[in-house]
Scaffold this active site. Sequence first.
Site, short mmCIF file in Angstrom:
data_model
loop_
_atom_site.label_atom_id
_atom_site.label_comp_id
_atom_site.label_asym_id
_atom_site.label_seq_id
_atom_site.Cartn_x
_atom_site.Cartn_y
_atom_site.Cartn_z
N GLY A 46 0.82 -1.20 0.00
CA GLY A 46 0.00 0.00 0.00
C GLY A 46 0.85 1.25 0.00
O GLY A 46 0.37 2.35 -0.30
N MET A 67 -6.46 1.74 -1.61
CA MET A 67 -7.15 0.48 -1.31
C MET A 67 -8.61 0.73 -0.95
O MET A 67 -9.30 -0.19 -0.52
CB MET A 67 -6.47 -0.22 -0.12
CG MET A 67 -4.98 -0.39 -0.25
SD MET A 67 -4.60 -1.72 -1.37
CE MET A 67 -2.83 -1.61 -1.45
N HIS A 98 -3.24 16.54 2.16
CA HIS A 98 -2.98 15.43 3.10
C HIS A 98 -2.39 16.00 4.39
O HIS A 98 -1.90 17.13 4.41
CB HIS A 98 -1.99 14.42 2.52
CG HIS A 98 -2.56 13.57 1.43
ND1 HIS A 98 -2.65 13.99 0.13
CD2 HIS A 98 -3.08 12.31 1.46
CE1 HIS A 98 -3.21 13.04 -0.61
NE2 HIS A 98 -3.48 12.00 0.18
N LYS A 127 2.77 13.62 5.59
CA LYS A 127 2.89 12.79 4.37
C LYS A 127 4.16 13.14 3.60
O LYS A 127 4.41 14.31 3.29
CB LYS A 127 1.66 12.97 3.47
CG LYS A 127 1.74 12.10 2.21
CD LYS A 127 0.42 12.00 1.48
CE LYS A 127 0.53 11.27 0.16
NZ LYS A 127 0.98 9.89 0.27
#
Length: 309
Positions: free
Chosen positions: A133, A159, A192, A196
């Site tokens: 991921g 996902m 985000h 991140k």
Amino acid sequence: FTPATQKSQGRLSALFMADGNSDATIMVNGMPGPMATAAAEACLRKGLKLSPVAMTGPEIEPCTITVSDMVSGKSANVRLIPSTETDELAAAIAGAKEGAGEKNLLAIDYTHPSAVNANALFYIDNQLPFVMGTTGGDRDKLMADVTAAKHFAVIAPNMGKQIVAMQAALEDLASKYPSAFAGYTLQVTESHQKTKADTSGTAKAVIDSLKELSDDGFTYDDINMIRGDEEAMEFGVPEEGLKGHAFHTYTLTSADGSVQFGLQHNVVGRTVYAEGTADAVKFLSKKLKTESEGKVYSMINVLEAGALD
Ligand SMILES: NC(=O)C1=CN([C@@H]2O[C@H](COP(=O)(O)OP(=O)(O)OC[C@H]3O[C@@H](n4cnc5c(N)ncnc54)[C@H](OP(=O)(O)O)[C@@H]3O)[C@@H](O)[C@H]2O)C=CC1
Ligand SMILES: O=C(O)C1=N[C@H](C(=O)O)C[C@H](O)C1
């Protein structure tokens, strides 16, 4: 048990085995990071076992943590070994395989963009099927390495079921109606949490499809990235989402400005990805038992198999 109960227990366990997950044990790498932790909790919630050992960041002291899923009330202890301790990790994987069974140990990777390629090679060397991921790294090399090794893996920058469905629809649109948006210009903003490390992998994948539809010379460098709390809130992120969110807006505008199309997906928290990750690892566990040769699957493959709850 009475014989009747034994019979129905047998039927139940046959059903469980047919689902291919009863024996799956998952090594969730990247804890105590927030995404790996959320994925580990989702695994517990969805009836998967956690491997008692997992890989953590190179700077983290070896330690044992307890993963607890509040919904199911299940918990498990996991010893974290730094990624630099490759021999210790390899021995731990061999031991975990002995406990779980050769085809029953799988990994989930939610680590760091800088670790993507080395971790994939580590999984290949240790014959550990994996769900990757983690975004970033050299994606072409990642695909080439895993494909060449005929290794079992699911690799996807997102996902979340509904986002994967949107990506599938866009890919379809791009292949059926290429250049339908010729002459339109593209604008992309993604916000985000400030921790991140990379540009959104999802935004890059969505842009790849949008570029098939439009002839705009848009590059990943043109993405407007928001990482500051104040700017994020101005963009619509609620305060409770500042530590974990993904707000994405893609806009296509006609040359004369008279027509505009917008695509938006706004996620607060990480649950939607964690749920999809546990489904992906279940999907991969089944493939290990039904396919003779490994390959790289995408989340669109998982969605098309009807494996996303
Ligand atoms: N595919 C999807 O659906 C989603 C993907 N992601 C991606 O998942 C990744 C992780 O996200 P997030 O948890 O927010 O990131 P963080 O950076 O907050 O956490 C990453 C964790 O991994 C650890 N780590 C770093 N290097 C290694 C290594 N070599 N091996 C094992 N662990 C390591 C870090 O330790 P330390 O702090 O010491 O460096 C940290 O604990 C990102 O790439 C993100 O984009 C996120 C959400 C959804
Ligand atoms: O780091 C995150 O948070 C996320 N990363 C993925 C990405 O890079 O696209 C998926 C989602 O955007 C959340």
